[in-house]
Design an enzyme around this catalytic site. Structure first.
Site, mmCIF file in Angstrom:
data_model
loop_
_atom_site.group_PDB
_atom_site.id
_atom_site.type_symbol
_atom_site.label_atom_id
_atom_site.label_comp_id
_atom_site.label_asym_id
_atom_site.label_seq_id
_atom_site.Cartn_x
_atom_site.Cartn_y
_atom_site.Cartn_z
ATOM 1 N N ASP A 1 89.451 30.862 50.112
ATOM 2 C CA ASP A 1 88.046 30.536 49.850
ATOM 3 C C ASP A 1 87.850 29.211 49.120
ATOM 4 O O ASP A 1 86.742 28.898 48.687
ATOM 5 C CB ASP A 1 87.350 31.660 49.074
ATOM 6 C CG ASP A 1 88.038 31.976 47.749
ATOM 7 O OD1 ASP A 1 88.514 31.037 47.080
ATOM 8 O OD2 ASP A 1 88.104 33.161 47.379
ATOM 9 N N ARG B 1 84.446 25.293 46.656
ATOM 10 C CA ARG B 1 84.465 26.768 46.641
ATOM 11 C C ARG B 1 83.498 27.252 47.704
ATOM 12 O O ARG B 1 82.318 26.909 47.692
ATOM 13 C CB ARG B 1 84.051 27.289 45.263
ATOM 14 C CG ARG B 1 83.975 28.819 45.149
ATOM 15 C CD ARG B 1 85.343 29.440 45.316
ATOM 16 N NE ARG B 1 85.398 30.826 44.878
ATOM 17 C CZ ARG B 1 85.024 31.879 45.620
ATOM 18 N NH1 ARG B 1 84.528 31.682 46.830
ATOM 19 N NH2 ARG B 1 85.137 33.100 45.136
ATOM 20 N N ASP C 1 84.882 35.930 48.892
ATOM 21 C CA ASP C 1 85.957 35.950 47.895
ATOM 22 C C ASP C 1 87.214 36.419 48.608
ATOM 23 O O ASP C 1 87.264 37.547 49.117
ATOM 24 C CB ASP C 1 85.598 36.886 46.738
ATOM 25 C CG ASP C 1 86.428 36.619 45.497
ATOM 26 O OD1 ASP C 1 87.270 35.701 45.540
ATOM 27 O OD2 ASP C 1 86.237 37.319 44.483
ATOM 28 N N GLU D 1 93.643 36.545 46.120
ATOM 29 C CA GLU D 1 94.453 35.514 45.469
ATOM 30 C C GLU D 1 95.837 35.480 46.120
ATOM 31 O O GLU D 1 96.281 36.460 46.726
ATOM 32 C CB GLU D 1 94.578 35.811 43.972
ATOM 33 C CG GLU D 1 93.250 35.928 43.239
ATOM 34 C CD GLU D 1 92.483 34.614 43.216
ATOM 35 O OE1 GLU D 1 93.125 33.545 43.275
ATOM 36 O OE2 GLU D 1 91.240 34.658 43.129
ATOM 37 N N ARG E 1 83.796 23.131 40.550
ATOM 38 C CA ARG E 1 83.929 23.127 42.009
ATOM 39 C C ARG E 1 82.552 23.096 42.661
ATOM 40 O O ARG E 1 81.606 23.707 42.162
ATOM 41 C CB ARG E 1 84.694 24.371 42.476
ATOM 42 C CG ARG E 1 86.103 24.463 41.936
ATOM 43 C CD ARG E 1 86.762 25.776 42.310
ATOM 44 N NE ARG E 1 86.036 26.926 41.765
ATOM 45 C CZ ARG E 1 86.432 28.190 41.877
ATOM 46 N NH1 ARG E 1 87.559 28.463 42.517
ATOM 47 N NH2 ARG E 1 85.720 29.166 41.360
#
Length: 377
Positions: free
Chosen positions: A190, A260, A265, A268, A302
């Site tokens: 993302d 971003r 989302d 990670e 961002r």
């Protein structure tokens, strides 16, 4: 363009690389004749209607498109006969073939049937006049690019799938048109770092004086072959948020933007499916220029925005294929929720695991674990 195009090129003997295809003429096939054997009887008359390439939809229409794209890549020329079938100018046609060439290169495997090729054309050129794409009741002639290749008329993509706003949507502050995005600058599914050339009107007026001075000093250092100083000046440029990028045997001064993606989302990198999500984004935008509709600047500095690449809405692609979550806390768009539901129902991507951990929960747990470690220490 890969092996599929090279297979149509033929031998490099200076002759016709595609002897059975002429854009403005019909081919003639000579059946093979071997010594000592009677000649084959004449072929029966062709019963199927021939299109402008002299072929039927079931034969070499796809090959004709591949040849045209190979020829365009080498010469920047569009097929001679195309202007008889579309209403737009030759300049517009060149832009179409640029988009088609890029779409073809990014399609794996390449189209093998007329229907596949028609879908590719429709996706790549969905913003052109519909009269240029197909026959309509309002346009008997020109017949359109699909008819030019004897391709069927596909269902055109919906506006929500491949639409770039013609005017700035509510809340958009400005638009960035980036240089090609480096794969290594894509951090996860993302977010990424992009560069915008300072030749862009919005950027050119905002380059700080110190950056101009650094560029001049570096140029002088290189002339004097003081490469150590030149490299040090590059580091100073990077600290100022700028970078000198090599493009087509030239150097471009570009501004750095950390991006971003709005409303999604992704896992990670250390989470399950984190690397798969990043790789999916690399396939969508890696090595390509993107258009970013910037809404805001987040707490980490961002730029938060909607991303478009090759007429694809990138957040939609990530959600529909199960590469990211809908970030409902920050974006309430109903289509985002719908695309996430579709991926979840089909067990696509991260949803194949059944009950994947939410990235915001994972980050919270990581913060709590670090806090606990500090307290214990």
């Amino acid at each position: 363009m890969g092996n599929i195009l090279r297979c149509f090129k033929g031998d490099d003997d200076g002759g016709d690389h595609y002897p059975y295809y002429k854009p403005t003429s019909r081919p003639h096939y000579q059946p093979p004749h071997y010594h000592g054997q009677p000649a084959a009887p004449p072929a029966p008359p062709q019963q199927q209607p021939l299109g402008p390439h002299g072929v039927t939809p079931s034969t070499v229409g796809v090959a004709a498109l591949a040849h045209d794209l190979l020829n365009f890549e080498s010469t920047s020329m569009v097929p001679d006969g195309l202007s008889q079938h579309v209403v737009s100018s030759r300049k517009a046609q060149v832009k179409w073939y640029q988009k088609l060439l890029e779409a073809y290169k990014n399609t794996t495997p390449p189209p093998k049937t007329p229907a596949d090729a028609a879908q590719l054309i429709a996706r790549a050129l969905n913003m052109i006049q519909r009269a240029d794409l197909e026959i309509t009741s309002n346009y008997v002639s020109p017949q359109g690019i699909l008819e030019f290749y004897n391709f069927p008329i596909p269902s055109l993509p919906s506006a929500s799938s491949n639409y770039q706003p013609s005017s700035l949507p509510e809340g958009v502050q400005f638009v960035l048109n980036t240089l090609p995005v480096y794969d290594k600058c894509i951090g996860d599914g993302d977010g990424f770092t992009a560069y915008v050339s300072t030749t862009d009107p919005r950027e050119s007026a905002n380059v700080p004086l110190e950056v101009h001075e650094l560029v001049i000093a570096r140029t002088q250092a290189r002339k004097c072959r003081d490469y150590q100083s030149a490299d040090a000046l590059l580091s100073s440029l990077d600290e100022a948020g700028y970078k000198i990028i090599s493009c087509s045997d030239d150097e471009v001064l570009a501004r750095k933007y950390r991006i971003r993606m709005r409303g999604i989302d992704a896992p990670e990198l250390k989470m399950p499916y984190g690397r798969e999500s990043r790789n999916a984004l690399v396939k969508l935008i890696g090595g390509k220029s993107v258009k970013i509709y910037v809404y805001d600047l987040d707490q980490f500095g961002r730029y938060v925005g909607d991303i478009y690449c090759n007429n694809l809405f990138i957040q939609e692609q990530m959600l529909k294929n199960g590469h990211a979550w809908h970030f409902k806390t920050y974006d309430k768009r109903p289509e985002f929720a719908r695309w996430e539901r579709e991926a979840k129902a089909a067990n696509r991507g991260l949803w194949a695991s059944g009950n994947p951990e939410k990235p915001w929960d994972w980050r919270r747990d990581q913060r709590n674990a670090r806090q606990d470690a500090i307290q214990v220490y």
